[in-house]
Design a protein around this motif. Structure first.
Motif, PDB file in Angstrom:
ATOM      1  N   LYS A 137      50.651  45.637  27.463  1.00  0.00           N
ATOM      2  CA  LYS A 137      51.644  46.638  27.848  1.00  0.00           C
ATOM      3  C   LYS A 137      50.954  48.008  27.942  1.00  0.00           C
ATOM      4  CE  LYS A 137      54.660  45.170  24.606  1.00  0.00           C
ATOM      5  NZ  LYS A 137      55.924  45.111  23.837  1.00  0.00           N
ATOM      6  N   GLU A 172      56.941  45.080  35.798  1.00  0.00           N
ATOM      7  CA  GLU A 172      58.401  44.973  35.704  1.00  0.00           C
ATOM      8  C   GLU A 172      59.056  45.894  36.731  1.00  0.00           C
ATOM      9  OE1 GLU A 172      59.244  44.477  31.125  1.00  0.00           O
ATOM     10  OE2 GLU A 172      57.479  45.743  31.440  1.00  0.00           O
ATOM     11  N   LEU A 219      61.566  48.419  35.441  1.00  0.00           N
ATOM     12  CA  LEU A 219      60.947  49.515  34.690  1.00  0.00           C
ATOM     13  C   LEU A 219      60.472  50.614  35.634  1.00  0.00           C
ATOM     14  CD1 LEU A 219      59.736  50.853  32.159  1.00  0.00           C
ATOM     15  CD2 LEU A 219      57.721  49.396  32.472  1.00  0.00           C
ATOM     16  N   GLU A 267      55.062  48.521  20.709  1.00  0.00           N
ATOM     17  CA  GLU A 267      55.162  49.589  21.711  1.00  0.00           C
ATOM     18  C   GLU A 267      56.285  50.542  21.339  1.00  0.00           C
ATOM     19  OE1 GLU A 267      55.856  50.181  26.546  1.00  0.00           O
ATOM     20  OE2 GLU A 267      56.264  48.243  25.607  1.00  0.00           O
ATOM     21  N   GLY A 271      58.042  52.889  23.470  1.00  0.00           N
ATOM     22  CA  GLY A 271      58.204  53.365  24.838  1.00  0.00           C
ATOM     23  C   GLY A 271      59.540  54.046  25.034  1.00  0.00           C
ATOM     24  N   TRP A 299      64.400  51.978  27.949  1.00  0.00           N
ATOM     25  CA  TRP A 299      64.404  50.737  28.716  1.00  0.00           C
ATOM     26  C   TRP A 299      63.484  49.709  28.077  1.00  0.00           C
ATOM     27  CZ3 TRP A 299      61.397  47.253  31.177  1.00  0.00           C
ATOM     28  CH2 TRP A 299      62.029  46.386  32.083  1.00  0.00           C
ATOM     29  N   THR A 300      62.265  50.103  27.697  1.00  0.00           N
ATOM     30  CA  THR A 300      61.333  49.140  27.092  1.00  0.00           C
ATOM     31  C   THR A 300      61.806  48.721  25.706  1.00  0.00           C
ATOM     32  OG1 THR A 300      59.884  50.848  26.133  1.00  0.00           O
ATOM     33  CG2 THR A 300      59.404  50.125  28.380  1.00  0.00           C
ATOM     34  N   ARG A 332      64.308  46.095  26.410  1.00  0.00           N
ATOM     35  CA  ARG A 332      63.608  44.916  26.924  1.00  0.00           C
ATOM     36  C   ARG A 332      62.933  44.139  25.799  1.00  0.00           C
ATOM     37  NH1 ARG A 332      58.434  46.021  26.591  1.00  0.00           N
ATOM     38  NH2 ARG A 332      57.823  46.853  28.612  1.00  0.00           N
ATOM     39  N   ASP A 333      62.333  44.847  24.845  1.00  0.00           N
ATOM     40  CA  ASP A 333      61.674  44.160  23.726  1.00  0.00           C
ATOM     41  C   ASP A 333      62.681  43.377  22.886  1.00  0.00           C
ATOM     42  OD1 ASP A 333      59.207  45.013  24.486  1.00  0.00           O
ATOM     43  OD2 ASP A 333      59.013  46.585  22.973  1.00  0.00           O
TER      44      ASP A 333
END
Length: 504
Positions: free
Chosen positions: A7, A34, A37, A97, A99, A102-103, A106-107
């Motif tokens: 990532k 992604e 993203l 991460e 981030g 959004w990330t 997502r995680d």
């Protein structure tokens, strides 16, 4: 098969997740591009181009170890499901991460998918940011201990019969054209060159020149994009810097000061990211809630555009924003000034200018960026309110107007005497309002208005009680600045040691 999901850690050296996975079994190194993203409002083509160069080099380096990087375009869990169908995934490894929102979400989806499909997930600490931190007490010591740990070295990988896949272009991702002619080159080799040249040549006067927009471009390390996207690890940079500092001869006084200053900023890098890790809402909500509603949520589109395009009528401010558009980088002092000007002088809610800057920075690191955006906008409740005077900053940092003349060529014929305030020049009528814009704000009146409004919030009942809680959670403990557990009067500023503005 152990899938190693890359990532913001685009390297082989000091990649703990890769090293640990390789000891468990065969490794499939994966980077997922992604699409969603890259449609987020903080993403840009310049960032993707830097990453594309970096993953191309990473693919080649992994190929030297035996298995090139596999690149896939799409949604992560769908791609993992495809690997699962062909029995290509037993474990999923990645670095932790911090981030954007959004990330973060997502995680959560990926973790849920792993649990539902019986795939063991392993997340390894990437740098000096600690998950589920209960207190900032002792944070610096933990950071030091982490950075002293051995740097892992890459080991051979067995080849896997999987198509590597193409690396998409910015156009493939639907990203808007984003010319950045002087953007730094991506890749680990470029990062190592910057690190070596800084520690042996360019960095001697770092402490003295880092705030200067002309000299700072060379005197600063310029490692930020390589750290942001992980072409270099923070641990290896910290260790090499300390080794170089220890090797300095006694007479190298200036070098010693500069490397000490640089080392402190490596700490601050993780200090700011830790804030977003501990409180993800920093990206989209005022840290101190009494600042809610202080500025109009919808920005004045004309003022925002004038600021973003470097057309405010203030030469030094405009030069900074034009330089950023062309290079993808500004030094810390200039970043602070352009953000503070948007928030105070133009009275814009920090989210819109913050997103513009996020897109412009090749080295966009969400934790640092959004913590700094709020700090420079006066919405943290615990930092000194700093309203940078864009005229004075020009006189202080660019006294001869060298930087202005490079980026604001409309003022070529303005004398040095008036380069920072061209409206005072005898040629003003031929230039101002014709080839160079009128000022879109009065910097003195706007600063006065902003100061009264921001400090007015601090006079509200309950302000310091919330500020005390924020300080307890996020403030640096450096120099004995600790938060008292029991204050006699929680609403009294005398009982709360408000830290000064943090350096970066």
């Amino acid at each position: 098969m152990q899938v190693v999901w890359f990532k913001r850690d685009l390297r082989v050296e000091d990649h703990q997740a890769l090293s640990q996975a390789a000891r468990v079994g065969r490794v499939l190194p994966l980077y997922v591009v992604e699409t969603e993203l890259w449609q987020q409002p903080d993403a840009s083509a310049r960032q993707w181009c830097f990453i594309a160069e970096t993953i191309a080099e990473l693919r080649a380096r992994l190929g030297e170890l035996g298995q090139p990087l596999v690149v896939r375009l799409g949604e992560v869990t769908s791609i993992l499901a495809e690997f699962k169908k062909f029995n290509l995934i037993n474990g999923l490894w990645s670095h932790e991460e911090t981030g954007n929102d959004w990330t973060y979400r997502r995680d959560i989806r990926v973790a849920t998918w792993c649990r539902q499909h019986g795939v063991r997930q392993y997340e390894v600490q990437n740098h000096g940011v600690f998950r589920r931190l209960k207190s900032r007490n002792g944070w610096a010591g933990r950071w030091d201990r982490f950075m002293r740990q051995p740097v892992s070295v890459p080991i051979a990988l067995e080849p896997v019969q999987v198509e590597p896949g193409p690396i998409p272009s910015a156009r493939d991702l639907g990203l808007s054209d984003d010319p950045c002619a002087s953007r730094q080159t991506g890749g680990r080799r470029a990062g190592l060159e910057r690190l070596n040249s800084f520690l042996t040549k360019r960095g001697e006067y770092y402490q003295r020149e880092m705030s200067n927009p002309v000299e700072g471009a060379a005197a600063c390390s310029r490692l930020s994009p390589y750290l942001a996207w992980g072409a270099l690890s923070m641990r290896e940079v910290a260790q090499v810097t300390e080794k170089q500092r220890q090797a300095l001869p006694p007479q190298a006084t200036q070098w010693r000061k500069s490397l000490r200053s640089f080392s402190s900023r490596l700490h601050w890098h993780c200090h700011f990211i830790q804030k977003l890790e501990d409180e993800p809402r920093i990206e989209y909500e005022n840290l101190h809630r009494l600042y809610d509603g202080l500025r109009p949520r919808q920005p004045d589109s004309e003022l925002l555009a004038a600021w973003a395009n470097g057309e405010t009528g203030y030469p030094f401010l405009d030069a900074c924003l034009r330089s950023l558009r062309a290079t993808g980088w500004l030094n810390f002092r200039m970043r602070a000034m352009v953000m503070a000007t948007a928030s105070y002088h133009l009275w814009l809610d920090w989210r819109a200018p913050g997103l513009h800057l996020a897109r412009m920075f090749t080295d966009y690191e969400p934790g640092i960026h959004w913590s700094q955006v709020q700090m420079q906008s006066g919405t943290t409740g615990i930092n000194t309110v700093r309203i940078y005077n864009p005229v004075k900053q020009g006189y202080d940092q660019d006294p001869q107007g060298t930087f202005i003349r490079k980026w604001v060529p409309e003022l070529t014929h303005i004398s040095d005497q008036h380069i920072h305030e061209p409206w005072k020049s005898n040629d003003a009528q031929q230039i101002i309002g014709t080839i160079y814009p009128e000022r879109v704000f009065d910097h003195l009146a706007a600063a006065k208005h902003a100061r009264e409004r921001v400090w007015g919030v601090r006079r509200n009942s309950g302000f310091y009680a919330e500020a005390h809680a924020i300080s307890a959670k996020h403030a640096s403990r450096k120099n004995g600045r600790v938060v008292r557990k029991k204050a006699r009067d929680a609403d009294s500023p005398a009982q709360l040691r408000l830290p000064l503005g943090d350096p970066s």
